[in-house]
Motif scaffolding. Structure first.
Motif, short mmCIF file in Angstrom:
data_model
loop_
_atom_site.label_atom_id
_atom_site.label_comp_id
_atom_site.label_asym_id
_atom_site.label_seq_id
_atom_site.Cartn_x
_atom_site.Cartn_y
_atom_site.Cartn_z
N GLU A 111 -28.57 -51.68 -34.12
CA GLU A 111 -28.32 -52.93 -33.42
C GLU A 111 -28.33 -54.13 -34.36
O GLU A 111 -27.61 -55.11 -34.13
N SER A 112 -29.10 -54.08 -35.43
CA SER A 112 -29.08 -55.15 -36.43
C SER A 112 -27.69 -55.25 -37.06
O SER A 112 -27.16 -56.35 -37.24
N ASN A 113 -27.12 -54.11 -37.37
CA ASN A 113 -25.76 -54.10 -37.94
C ASN A 113 -24.74 -54.59 -36.91
O ASN A 113 -23.81 -55.32 -37.26
N ALA A 114 -24.92 -54.20 -35.64
CA ALA A 114 -24.02 -54.65 -34.58
C ALA A 114 -24.11 -56.16 -34.41
O ALA A 114 -23.10 -56.84 -34.20
N PHE A 115 -25.33 -56.71 -34.51
CA PHE A 115 -25.51 -58.16 -34.42
C PHE A 115 -24.74 -58.86 -35.53
O PHE A 115 -23.99 -59.81 -35.29
N ALA A 116 -24.93 -58.41 -36.77
CA ALA A 116 -24.27 -59.05 -37.91
C ALA A 116 -22.75 -59.00 -37.76
O ALA A 116 -22.07 -60.01 -37.97
N GLN A 117 -22.23 -57.86 -37.38
CA GLN A 117 -20.79 -57.72 -37.21
C GLN A 117 -20.29 -58.63 -36.09
O GLN A 117 -19.26 -59.30 -36.23
N ALA A 118 -21.01 -58.67 -34.97
CA ALA A 118 -20.59 -59.50 -33.84
C ALA A 118 -20.61 -60.98 -34.21
O ALA A 118 -19.72 -61.74 -33.82
N TRP A 119 -21.62 -61.41 -34.98
CA TRP A 119 -21.71 -62.81 -35.38
C TRP A 119 -20.54 -63.17 -36.29
O TRP A 119 -19.90 -64.22 -36.13
N VAL A 120 -20.22 -62.29 -37.23
CA VAL A 120 -19.11 -62.54 -38.14
C VAL A 120 -17.79 -62.60 -37.36
O VAL A 120 -16.94 -63.45 -37.61
N GLU A 121 -17.62 -61.69 -36.41
CA GLU A 121 -16.38 -61.64 -35.62
C GLU A 121 -16.33 -62.71 -34.53
O GLU A 121 -15.27 -62.98 -33.98
N GLY A 122 -17.49 -63.28 -34.19
CA GLY A 122 -17.53 -64.29 -33.14
C GLY A 122 -17.43 -63.72 -31.75
O GLY A 122 -16.98 -64.40 -30.83
N LYS A 123 -17.85 -62.46 -31.57
CA LYS A 123 -17.74 -61.79 -30.28
C LYS A 123 -19.09 -61.19 -29.89
O LYS A 123 -19.61 -60.32 -30.57
N THR A 124 -19.63 -61.64 -28.78
CA THR A 124 -20.88 -61.09 -28.28
C THR A 124 -20.61 -59.67 -27.81
O THR A 124 -19.72 -59.45 -27.00
N PRO A 125 -21.39 -58.69 -28.31
CA PRO A 125 -21.16 -57.31 -27.86
C PRO A 125 -21.62 -57.13 -26.42
O PRO A 125 -22.54 -57.80 -25.96
#
Length: 162
Positions: free
Chosen positions: A142-156
């Motif tokens: 989930e930490s990796n998912a958070f970082a990716q979502a923040w970079v992409e600008g999309k809340t998972p």
């Protein structure tokens, strides 16, 4: 007047991030929500050139440390002006205090996602319980998912587990 008001949060964050050469791959800017809100801080990820997930976490922790003496009701984690995640202001302040006191950054990284909210106020990620290896694995995922979502600008979208 508005610029000066925002400088009280922008300057300490810019200074803290500028002291660490590892932050050159990203641009994180602090300002007050709507440029005038005294209780809502926005940390806006403007650009990411060459940054690993750990770079995003470090920049967030350094920003929290720089503002650990200030109290906010809410902290928006935004991408290009669009709020992706929300942190309770008390959680943000505690994060800054713990980072300043030398808390293990891996602990901070793996426990951050369970503290994040979506812009609508619902939990962005699960809180895991059970065996330590399973919990640790899910927290890192989930930490990796958070970082990716923040970079992409999309809340998972996280489906609740029952």
């Amino acid at each position: 007047m508005v610029l000066l008001f925002n400088a009280f949060v922008a300057a300490p964050v810019a200074s803290a991030l500028g002291r660490d050469d590892r932050n050159k791959g990203l641009t994180l800017v602090a300002y007050r929500a709507y440029a005038v809100s005294p209780t809502v801080l926005t940390l806006d990820l403007w650009s990411v050139k060459e940054a690993a997930p750990i770079d995003l976490f470090r920049a967030l922790f350094q920003a929290a440390e720089a503002l650990k003496g200030k109290r906010f009701d809410r902290v928006n984690l935004a991408r290009g002006g669009h709020t992706v995640f929300v942190l309770d202001g008390g959680v943000f302040q505690t994060l800054g205090q713990e980072y300043a006191l030398g808390q293990n950054p891996i602990y901070l990284v793996r426990t951050l996602p369970e503290k994040l909210l979506t812009p609508s106020g619902s939990p962005a990620f699960e809180t895991w319980t059970g065996g330590w290896l399973g919990v640790l694995s899910k927290q890192i995922e989930e930490s990796n998912a958070f970082a990716q979502a923040w970079v992409e600008g999309k809340t998972p979208s996280v489906a609740p587990s029952y």
